[in-house]
Design an enzyme around this catalytic site. Structure first.
Site, mmCIF file in Angstrom:
data_model
loop_
_atom_site.group_PDB
_atom_site.id
_atom_site.type_symbol
_atom_site.label_atom_id
_atom_site.label_comp_id
_atom_site.label_asym_id
_atom_site.label_seq_id
_atom_site.Cartn_x
_atom_site.Cartn_y
_atom_site.Cartn_z
ATOM 1 N N GLY A 1 0.735 -1.163 -0.076
ATOM 2 C CA GLY A 1 0.195 0.105 -0.110
ATOM 3 C C GLY A 1 0.947 1.269 0.077
ATOM 4 N N GLU B 1 -15.830 7.213 -13.611
ATOM 5 C CA GLU B 1 -16.014 5.770 -12.883
ATOM 6 C C GLU B 1 -17.607 5.515 -13.157
ATOM 7 O OE1 GLU B 1 -13.730 3.836 -12.449
ATOM 8 O OE2 GLU B 1 -12.110 4.992 -12.462
ATOM 9 N N PRO C 1 2.371 4.973 1.086
ATOM 10 C CA PRO C 1 3.100 5.220 2.127
ATOM 11 C C PRO C 1 2.180 5.845 3.292
ATOM 12 C CG PRO C 1 4.546 5.966 0.407
ATOM 13 C CD PRO C 1 3.208 5.512 -0.169
ATOM 14 N N GLY C 2 2.490 5.332 4.516
ATOM 15 C CA GLY C 2 1.562 6.230 5.461
ATOM 16 C C GLY C 2 0.134 5.686 5.415
ATOM 17 N N THR C 3 -0.023 4.291 4.957
ATOM 18 C CA THR C 3 -1.563 3.996 5.319
ATOM 19 C C THR C 3 -1.494 3.168 6.279
ATOM 20 O OG1 THR C 3 -0.871 2.256 3.544
ATOM 21 C CG2 THR C 3 -2.291 4.305 2.946
ATOM 22 N N GLY C 4 -0.410 2.768 7.081
ATOM 23 C CA GLY C 4 -0.613 1.974 8.235
ATOM 24 C C GLY C 4 0.072 0.503 8.253
ATOM 25 N N LYS C 5 0.847 0.270 7.110
ATOM 26 C CA LYS C 5 1.352 -1.055 6.875
ATOM 27 C C LYS C 5 2.092 -1.513 8.199
ATOM 28 C CE LYS C 5 3.192 -0.147 3.445
ATOM 29 N NZ LYS C 5 2.924 1.522 3.303
ATOM 30 N N THR C 6 3.157 -0.773 8.669
ATOM 31 C CA THR C 6 3.989 -0.958 9.854
ATOM 32 C C THR C 6 3.056 -1.185 11.195
ATOM 33 O OG1 THR C 6 5.730 0.300 8.863
ATOM 34 C CG2 THR C 6 6.021 -0.144 11.231
HETATM 35 P P1 ADP Z 1 3.133 2.792 6.410
HETATM 36 O O1 ADP Z 1 3.983 1.755 7.100
HETATM 37 O O2 ADP Z 1 2.106 2.215 5.849
HETATM 38 O O3 ADP Z 1 4.152 3.738 5.614
HETATM 39 P P2 ADP Z 1 2.991 3.421 9.253
HETATM 40 O O4 ADP Z 1 2.167 2.436 9.860
HETATM 41 O O5 ADP Z 1 4.253 3.639 9.419
HETATM 42 O O6 ADP Z 1 2.458 3.706 7.632
HETATM 43 O O7 ADP Z 1 1.913 4.692 9.707
HETATM 44 C C1 ADP Z 1 2.457 5.821 10.365
HETATM 45 C C2 ADP Z 1 1.768 6.411 11.337
HETATM 46 O O8 ADP Z 1 0.507 7.101 10.811
HETATM 47 C C3 ADP Z 1 1.273 5.732 12.452
HETATM 48 O O9 ADP Z 1 2.107 5.182 13.503
HETATM 49 C C4 ADP Z 1 -0.009 5.939 12.704
HETATM 50 O O10 ADP Z 1 0.083 7.095 13.855
HETATM 51 C C5 ADP Z 1 -0.641 6.662 11.524
HETATM 52 N N1 ADP Z 1 -1.428 5.829 10.925
HETATM 53 C C6 ADP Z 1 -1.079 5.217 9.828
HETATM 54 N N2 ADP Z 1 -2.387 4.568 9.388
HETATM 55 C C7 ADP Z 1 -3.408 4.294 10.113
HETATM 56 C C8 ADP Z 1 -4.480 4.018 10.532
HETATM 57 N N3 ADP Z 1 -4.912 3.109 9.345
HETATM 58 N N4 ADP Z 1 -5.009 4.097 11.608
HETATM 59 C C9 ADP Z 1 -4.583 4.954 12.511
HETATM 60 N N5 ADP Z 1 -3.240 5.546 12.328
HETATM 61 C C10 ADP Z 1 -2.805 5.378 11.164
HETATM 62 ZN ZN ZN Z 2 -11.624 3.925 -16.588
HETATM 63 MG MG MG Z 3 6.143 1.746 7.269
#
Ligand code: ADP
Ligand code: ZN
Ligand code: MG
Length: 592
Positions: free
Chosen positions: A186, A409, A188-193
């Site tokens: 996904g 869409e 960046p920043g969507t919460g994978k980690t």
């Molecule tokens: P990724 O690994 O996908 O780049 P992170 O898991 O590192 O993203 O997310 C960074 C921070 O953003 C998390 O520590 C959290 O505070 C916030 N965050 C990201 N996604 C979510 C989510 N789905 N729900 C709540 N907080 C989130």
């Molecule tokens: Zn289309």
């Molecule tokens: Mg990450």
């Protein structure tokens, strides 16, 4: 250290004695000189060395001597008075010693200090590379599924993994098999980690984590050693999770480009593959990894038995954003007027990390405004600031683009709903997905199909062209957003003409696909097995199919213009709608 210095000095003395250089007083040297017994001399600043004849047991032989030089005038005087005299060099033994012992001591001290610090981070010097995989026990992870909001689909898929980790024996007893490797994919920043940690938190198992970039920064050979060690450690702690964050840093396809040969990375990657193949998932070790660039990963990583389960961690829609905002607003005193749903509506395109940042920013603004509650004013200001920043980074699409994507869409969906034999529309979304797609219409087939009628293929083409047709109807203009659709529509049309024998003019004939494609390195010889004239007919037929299906799509959408507008407005507002909602709008229109 000091002992070593002493030993060196003692050895030095021994060696000097062995060569038996005679130290003689200066006066003796002068006497010998006068007596003609000096054979040769070498004079340095404060010494005279050389050879002299001596009578030993009645026999004459030569011996080496050394003496310290003495001021010559004084020596003459001393000589006249027949005094035995000699030069003495002030002993600077201790000064010499100090001049090099102290730097050595200092160096050793610094070295020791650094090693201690290094060891504190790394384990000990000798087990360098081992301790980097920290063991996070559950109370340290402290993250649960409640902390990750707006990613329900990903969570659903991970529930099974948690069940397995909680009681692996229950699964293995029934012969169940779990995937070895789960890849979270996904933007960046969507919460994978966050999700990976939450899985560990929920199942209460140790969590070994390492970032892909950490593996490759190290000295050569270290990365591979770390991987080996990580797995060895994890096996002793099973059930547990091994998490490799930013897998792309490590798992880039091997040997691409001229400068692509990053040996260290390749070694590490190979070691990871070896470890993955070698471990038995029934012991309860689950390997997870995250990446935002799955397309550059080495295909060996994605093969069955490796990271074969992919879980999409998508950008949140409006509802998801509201949930994420609530998670982050928990620890903050909110004013009553701060409504999370309204804020979610103002932040299309924001991911979890952006929203966490937003809440933080708003809280800081409240402090600056001398308030003791965070209100809507602060949120509005924070949103404006963040949007400006994100737009600069090209991560948000603007209002006008959103509207185009919405019409596009809904266009696909309406054509699909209006034509018989097309796959049902599950979902219409303008939440950007993946790298290229700005929105999507999800059609899920109800059954597996092995045969397709001509009419069905034609309908598929009409659906693919529906997006562009809707744009044209609404904006009297078309955008580049449809190029994927066009290539899909063209592929179907070409297959119909060339492979399925579905063109009236050409009849039931099969034209082999250009061989060039299959053997790309065989050179540019023309491999068409049909004439230039036929080739023109093929092109004409493909174009005819595409044109007629575009007209079909445009007709449908013109007829359902009100549904198109209503549907687009709905999608713009909610970002994600169920196909059924558009269907009921359409049915209402059909009745009227
Ligand atoms: P990724 O690994 O996908 O780049 P992170 O898991 O590192 O993203 O997310 C960074 C921070 O953003 C998390 O520590 C959290 O505070 C916030 N965050 C990201 N996604 C979510 C989510 N789905 N729900 C709540 N907080 C989130
Ligand atoms: Zn289309
Ligand atoms: Mg990450």
């Amino acid at each position: 250290m000091l002992i070593a210095v002493w030993i060196v000095l003692i050895l030095h003395n021994l060696i000097v004695q062995m060569f038996a250089v005679k130290h003689i007083p200066y006066s003796e040297f002068v006497k010998a000189l006068v007596a003609g017994r000096i054979v040769e001399v070498a004079i340095t600043q404060d010494r005279i060395q050389g050879k002299m004849k001596v009578i030993d047991n009645g026999q004459e032989r030569e011996t080496a001597f050394t003496t310290v030089r003495v001021d010559s005038d004084l020596s003459q005087l001393l000589e006249r008075h027949n005094v035995t005299f000699k030069g003495v060099i002030e002993s600077n033994f201790f000064r010499n010693l100090a001049s090099w012992v102290f730097p050595v001591l200092l160096f050793v001290g610094i070295w020791y200090f650094l090693m201690r610090r290094f060891a504190a981070q790394q384990g000990s010097f000798l087990t360098l590379g081992r301790k980097k995989a920290k063991v996070y026990m559950e109370d340290e992870v402290g993250v649960t599924f409640d902390d990750a909001a707006g990613v329900d689909e990903a969570k659903e898929e991970l529930v099974e993994v948690i069940e397995f980790l909680k009681s692996p024996e229950k699964f293995t007893r029934l012969g169940g098999k779990l995937p070895k490797g789960i890849l979270l994919v996904g933007p960046p920043g969507t919460g994978k980690t966050l999700l990976a940690r939450a899985v560990a938190g929920e199942s209460g198992v140790p969590f070994f984590s390492m970032s892909g970039s950490e593996f490759v920064e190290l000295f050569v050979g270290m990365g591979a050693a770390r991987v080996r060690d990580l797995f060895a450690q994890a096996k002793t702690k099973a059930p547990c999770i091994i998490f490799v964050d930013e897998l792309d840093a490590l798992g880039k396809a091997r040997g691409i480009g001229i400068t692509g040969g990053h040996d260290e990375r390749e070694q590490t990657l190979n070691q990871l593959l070896v470890e993955m193949d070698g471990f038995d998932p029934t012991i309860g070790v689950i390997l997870m990894a995250a990446t935002n660039r799955p397309e550059i990963l080495d295909s060996a990583l994605l093969r069955p038995g490796r990271f074969d389960r992919h879980i999409l961690v998508d950008r949140p829609d409006k509802k998801g954003r509201a949930e994420i905002l609530r998670v982050h607003a928990k620890g903050i005193t909110m004013d009553k007027d701060a409504d999370m749903d309204t804020i979610a509506g103002m932040t299309p395109g924001f991911v979890g990390a952006d929203l966490a940042n937003l809440v933080n920013e708003a809280a800081l603004l409240a402090v600056r405004h001398n308030k003791n509650k965070v209100g809507m004013v602060e949120f509005q200001e924070a949103v404006e600031r963040l949007i400006a920043g994100l737009e600069k980074k090209n991560r948000l699409i603007n209002e006008r683009e959103r509207e185009i994507v919405a019409y596009h869409e809904v266009g696909h969906a309406l054509v699909a709903l209006s034509l018989p034999g097309t796959d049902p529309v599950r979902k219409i979304s303008i939440v950007p997905r993946g790298v290229a797609a700005l929105g999507y219409t999800l059609q899920v087939p109800t059954e597996d199909r092995f045969l397709m009628a001509r009419s069905e293929l034609l309908n598929k083409i009409a659906v693919a062209l529906g997006g562009r047709a809707a744009e044209e109807i609404k904006f009297q203009d078309v955008s580049t957003g449809a190029h994927n659709d066009l290539s899909r529509a063209t592929d179907i049309a070409r297959s119909m003409v060339k492979e399925y024998g579905m063109s009236a003019e050409l009849g039931h004939i099969y034209f082999e696909k250009d061989r060039q494609k299959r053997f790309p390195d065989m050179g540019l010889t023309s491999t068409k097995d049909y004439s230039e004239q036929t080739s023109q007919i093929i092109d004409r037929e493909i174009k005819a199919i595409l044109d007629s299906q575009y007209d079909v799509a445009r007709e449908i959408l013109t007829m359902r213009r009100t549904v198109l507008d209503k549907g687009a407005a709905l999608v713009l507002k909610e970002e994600n709608i169920e196909g059924d909602r558009l269907k009921s709008l359409l049915e209402a229109d059909q009745k009227a």
